[in-house]
Design a protein around this motif. Structure first.
Motif, PDB file in Angstrom:
ATOM      1  N   UNK A  42       0.835  -1.198   0.000  1.00 38.20           N
ATOM      2  CA  UNK A  42       0.000   0.000   0.000  1.00 38.20           C
ATOM      3  C   UNK A  42       0.872   1.252   0.000  1.00 38.20           C
ATOM      4  N   UNK A  43       0.566   2.177  -0.902  1.00 35.21           N
ATOM      5  CA  UNK A  43       1.244   3.459  -0.950  1.00 35.21           C
ATOM      6  C   UNK A  43       2.555   3.481  -1.697  1.00 35.21           C
ATOM      7  N   UNK A 261       4.465   7.291  -0.572  1.00 37.78           N
ATOM      8  CA  UNK A 261       3.413   7.860   0.278  1.00 37.78           C
ATOM      9  C   UNK A 261       4.000   8.426   1.564  1.00 37.78           C
ATOM     10  N   UNK A 262       4.958   7.716   2.154  1.00 37.17           N
ATOM     11  CA  UNK A 262       5.558   8.194   3.397  1.00 37.17           C
ATOM     12  C   UNK A 262       6.413   9.434   3.157  1.00 37.17           C
ATOM     13  N   UNK A 298      -2.855   7.218  10.924  1.00 36.61           N
ATOM     14  CA  UNK A 298      -2.946   7.290   9.461  1.00 36.61           C
ATOM     15  C   UNK A 298      -2.826   5.929   8.788  1.00 36.61           C
ATOM     16  N   UNK A 299      -1.853   5.135   9.217  1.00 33.89           N
ATOM     17  CA  UNK A 299      -1.605   3.840   8.567  1.00 33.89           C
ATOM     18  C   UNK A 299      -1.748   2.676   9.552  1.00 33.89           C
ATOM     19  N   UNK A 300      -2.504   2.916  10.616  1.00 32.63           N
ATOM     20  CA  UNK A 300      -2.665   1.884  11.648  1.00 32.63           C
ATOM     21  C   UNK A 300      -3.250   0.598  11.083  1.00 32.63           C
ATOM     22  N   UNK A 374       9.203   0.875  12.549  1.00 34.78           N
ATOM     23  CA  UNK A 374       8.953   1.925  13.544  1.00 34.78           C
ATOM     24  C   UNK A 374       7.805   1.510  14.451  1.00 34.78           C
ATOM     25  N   UNK A 375       6.750   0.951  13.867  1.00 34.78           N
ATOM     26  CA  UNK A 375       5.596   0.519  14.663  1.00 34.78           C
ATOM     27  C   UNK A 375       6.018  -0.531  15.687  1.00 34.78           C
TER      28      UNK A 375
END
Length: 407
Positions: A42-43, A261-262, A298-300, A374-375
């Motif tokens: 995605x993105x 996207x990021x 946003x991307x959770x 990062x998550x």
């Protein structure tokens, strides 16, 4: 102050489309020969590449003059007839008064068909589409060397129905000697595998499968420099004092890891934070809070879905073991030789096939989306205060080893 970053937009126009020169060239060249499937996480820029390829094939900055129709798949498309209707509705319209279907394939050809209308209103949309795409219609509307490209985005929402439609249209065309129909697919991993699972035979009609990876650093840098130059120019014209910290561009490149996207999202956050709390400089301080917001707002859903998939497949622990090999700062680099010694090669193949890992070069694996890492780093924090401290250290470029030591 101007904010030229567009994280929510498809970048198809020449002024908005950055990088992807090799991928764009491959897609255009391969469409001349057969159908093409674009896939990635995605993105990563799939829709933008699809739209830009269509623009070029239609004649922008090229001699090619293909005709095209673009549709977007969705979860409501559960049958082959519903998939055919998506395409039909872009190729023409129903005239209720005349009880006919008016279809228009090119700017110079328009025709009506009562047979197509009957099939359409009775729900036999595949039959209607095949009639629209028969030899007579195409010969009347297209030159001998002109292609008709059926571009379908978001195929991951309905891969089975699209696979069935692709087989039906392609088979009928080839049986009747029609050689100028092409499909251009785009979607999230692993939609192409789902299409092949439904019908392995369609593989021979897909000339090229293009897996999008993060943008190379020079292209990512070009995107950021161009956008920040626009910000600085607009600020100057508005008589606003504004400086861009020269270290912020390489830092954003490292954190985003070339993910389009990021890159756009982080750039937008930088500008918006400066607008809301101005200090006349765009720097790393304007990023504080953005990592947490991206990972948990946003991307959770994206990250939770990926982690859930890893848990269901029993791959999360192996993935974490691989990340332990990625010592140092961003972007993530995992040595290939160490990786195959740490986990089963089949696990690595699964992770790359599903867009969790990427093959950066001959020596290293990387992450298509650095914010998944990062998550996980933020998830490991025991408190909000610790999570904030980890975020600040990541933004400032402190090695993850130093983060662990500080905790």
């Amino acid at each position: 102050m101007l904010n030229p970053f567009t994280p929510a937009a498809i970048a198809s126009g020449p002024d908005d489309f950055f990088g992807r020169a090799d991928e764009l060239r491959i897609v255009k060249r391969c469409l001349e020969i057969g159908s093409v499937a674009i896939h990635g996480i995605i993105g990563i820029g799939k829709s933008s590449l699809l739209a830009r390829a269509i623009l070029d094939m239609e004649g922008f900055d090229s001699e090619r003059r293909a005709a095209s129709v673009m549709v977007t798949g969705h979860r409501g498309v559960s049958t082959i007839d519903e998939a055919a209707r998506l395409v039909l509705e872009e190729l023409g319209s129903v005239d209720e008064q005349q009880k006919s279907f008016k279809f228009k394939i090119s700017t110079v050809f328009e025709a009506e068909s009562k047979e197509v209308y009957r099939n359409f209103v009775e729900g036999r949309h595949v039959a209607a589409l095949q009639r629209v795409l028969d030899r007579q219609s195409l010969m009347s509307s297209l030159r001998d060397d002109q292609l008709l490209i059926i571009a379908i985005d978001e195929v991951d929402k309905c891969p089975v129905s699209i696979a069935q439609l692709f087989r039906a249209v392609t088979n009928k065309a080839q049986q009747h000697g029609i050689k100028n129909i092409r499909f251009l697919f785009s979607g999230v991993f692993p939609y192409y595998q789902e299409m092949l699972k439904e019908d392995p035979g369609i593989a021979r009609f897909i000339y090229k499968s293009v897996s999008l990876q993060p943008m190379p650093t020079p292209d990512a840098t070009d995107l950021l420099q161009t956008k920040f130059s626009e910000v600085a120019k607009a600020a100057s014209e508005a008589k606003l004092e504004l400086n861009i910290d020269p270290q912020i561009i390489p830092r954003v490149c490292a954190l985003a890891g070339g993910h389009p996207h990021l890159l756009q999202l982080l750039g937008s956050y930088l500008v918006e934070h400066e607008i809301e709390d101005p200090d006349s400089v765009i720097d790393s301080k304007d990023l504080f809070g953005s990592l947490t917001r991206i990972c948990y707002e946003d991307r959770a859903q994206t990250y939770e879905s990926t982690l859930h998939m890893l848990d269901l497949e029993g791959k999360r622990e192996d993935f974490l073991r691989l990340l332990e090999l990625a010592r140092g700062a961003f972007p993530t680099r995992i040595g290939r030789s160490q990786a195959v010694e740490t986990v089963d090669p089949d696990v690595i193949k699964w992770l790359t096939d599903h867009g969790v890992l990427s093959l950066d070069d001959s020596a290293n694996y990387g992450l298509p989306d650095e914010f998944l890492r990062v998550r996980l780093i933020l998830d490991a924090a025991d408190s909000l205060a610790e999570k904030r401290k980890r975020e600040e250290r990541i933004i400032s470029g402190v090695s993850l080893d130093d983060v662990a030591e500080a905790d």
